[in-house]
Design an enzyme around this catalytic site. Structure first.
Site, PDB file in Angstrom:
ATOM      1  N   ARG A  53      32.647  51.519  55.158  1.00  0.00           N
ATOM      2  CA  ARG A  53      33.715  50.691  55.970  1.00  0.00           C
ATOM      3  C   ARG A  53      34.802  51.101  56.307  1.00  0.00           C
ATOM      4  NH1 ARG A  53      33.917  46.771  51.131  1.00  0.00           N
ATOM      5  NH2 ARG A  53      35.387  45.420  52.328  1.00  0.00           N
TER       6      ARG A  53
ATOM      7  N   GLU B 160      21.170  45.210  40.464  1.00  0.00           N
ATOM      8  CA  GLU B 160      20.770  46.170  41.322  1.00  0.00           C
ATOM      9  C   GLU B 160      19.296  46.575  40.977  1.00  0.00           C
ATOM     10  OE1 GLU B 160      23.825  45.730  40.203  1.00  0.00           O
ATOM     11  OE2 GLU B 160      25.100  45.213  42.010  1.00  0.00           O
TER      12      GLU B 160
ATOM     13  N   ARG C 164      29.304  49.328  59.057  1.00  0.00           N
ATOM     14  CA  ARG C 164      28.453  48.062  58.534  1.00  0.00           C
ATOM     15  C   ARG C 164      28.077  47.143  59.630  1.00  0.00           C
ATOM     16  NH1 ARG C 164      32.100  45.623  54.289  1.00  0.00           N
ATOM     17  NH2 ARG C 164      33.788  46.072  56.095  1.00  0.00           N
TER      18      ARG C 164
ATOM     19  N   SER D 189      30.157  41.753  52.083  1.00  0.00           N
ATOM     20  CA  SER D 189      30.307  43.212  52.227  1.00  0.00           C
ATOM     21  C   SER D 189      29.409  44.114  52.831  1.00  0.00           C
ATOM     22  CB  SER D 189      30.653  43.595  50.859  1.00  0.00           C
ATOM     23  OG  SER D 189      29.523  43.452  49.980  1.00  0.00           O
TER      24      SER D 189
ATOM     25  N   PHE E 276      26.915  50.894  43.283  1.00  0.00           N
ATOM     26  CA  PHE E 276      26.195  49.949  42.289  1.00  0.00           C
ATOM     27  C   PHE E 276      24.624  50.393  42.792  1.00  0.00           C
ATOM     28  CE2 PHE E 276      30.312  47.863  42.768  1.00  0.00           C
ATOM     29  CZ  PHE E 276      30.926  48.293  41.989  1.00  0.00           C
TER      30      PHE E 276
END
Length: 309
Positions: A164, A55, A7, A34, A80
């Site tokens: 991540r 979303e 990320r 995030s 999501f």
């Protein structure tokens, strides 16, 4: 061995692109932290749009921005982004050919302890089935940074799946990412291991295990699943005795299925598809990958099995 969060590579590369080109904008779903987009928001706040936890609107707004001449990087947690907005990805982005770059973060089982509601193991199958959508699953920060740049230069919709989970650098100096081209990280003539994402490092470790047993394993990083590198798969089918695919995703419709579609039309040979068979229990990413046979010993055992067949 130093581990990296891909990320960070995404966010740092996006900052470079946004500084050089004002058309680049980040569109997020209230997940500045995030997605690591908070770094860009501090430097270039006018090039960040936060739509909140919505979303479907996220993807729709990204498509609208693309139609207006912007280059939007739409990012959110992958379960999501893909699960809630699949219709918008299909219609607003892919069907119209909008120049939208979708970046799903914390994919696979990265949210391990949060359980099946947060696991994103179906996203590759969902997105790979959508026509005109490029699907990329980078293996390390080098792969990720170059994939982001390639997506920026590509005219059309792209989905990039990042994690991540910490991974080492697996690519050599001078590596150049190209959409639709795989990378052979290890030569071998006995068996081929094709992987992508965070399990590429596990595939390389399995090749080391096999080498100690006198088995030469070819290891391919198939970062681009759509369009897939048909030539690399066909070569592996003709030149080695079996293929093992490894993916941090459900086995139905993902990397294994994409490889099998080529094998059945090019050259039949034994295959094993390692991944998740269905909903996964709660547990750390490391536990879940090991539990479902995606540890180096499990991958090596699958390779020996296809050779034996």
């Amino acid at each position: 061995m130093q581990l990296y969060d891909c990320r960070e590579a995404f966010a740092d590369t996006l900052i470079e692109l946004a500084r050089a080109d004002q058309r680049v904008v980040a569109v997020v779903n209230d997940s500045l932290g995030s997605t690591k987009i908070s770094k860009l928001a501090k430097i270039l706040p006018d090039q960040v749009v936060n739509v909140g936890i919505a979303e479907q609107n996220l993807v729709g707004m990204g498509a609208g921005l693309a139609n207006g001449g912007k280059i939007p990087f739409v990012s959110a947690a992958s379960p999501f982004l893909t699960g809630r907005a699949l219709e918008q990805i299909k219609v607003d982005a892919a069907y119209t050919g909008a120049n939208v770059k979708l970046v799903g973060v914390s994919s696979g089982v990265a949210y391990g302890e949060l359980g099946p509601t947060h696991h994103s193991i179906e996203d590759i199958a969902w997105t790979r089935a959508i026509d005109r959508l490029v699907v990329i699953v980078p293996a390390d920060p080098v792969d990720t940074a170059q994939a982001i740049r390639a997506a920026y230069e590509y005219q059309g919709p792209v989905f990039i799946r990042t994690s991540r989970i910490g991974v080492p650098v697996v690519h050599p100096e001078g590596f150049e990412f190209e959409i639709g081209r795989s990378v052979r990280l290890r030569d071998g003539s006995d068996v081929t291991i094709i992987a992508n994402g965070v399990v590429v490092t596990r595939a390389l470790a399995a090749a080391d295990v096999l080498a100690e047993q006198g088995i030469k394993a070819r290891v391919i990083n198939m970062a681009t699943i759509a369009p897939i590198d048909r030539e690399a798969v066909a070569e592996a089918a003709h030149e080695t005795m079996g293929i093992v695919t490894v993916e941090e995703a459900i086995v139905r419709g993902g990397l294994g299925g994409a490889v099998a579609e080529i094998v059945v039309t090019e050259h039949l040979l034994p295959m094993r598809m390692l991944g998740f068979p269905g909903f996964c229990p709660t547990g750390s990413p490391e536990f879940l990958l090991d539990h479902y046979g995606m540890d180096p010993a499990g991958i090596a055992a699958a390779a020996r099995e296809v050779i034996g067949r």
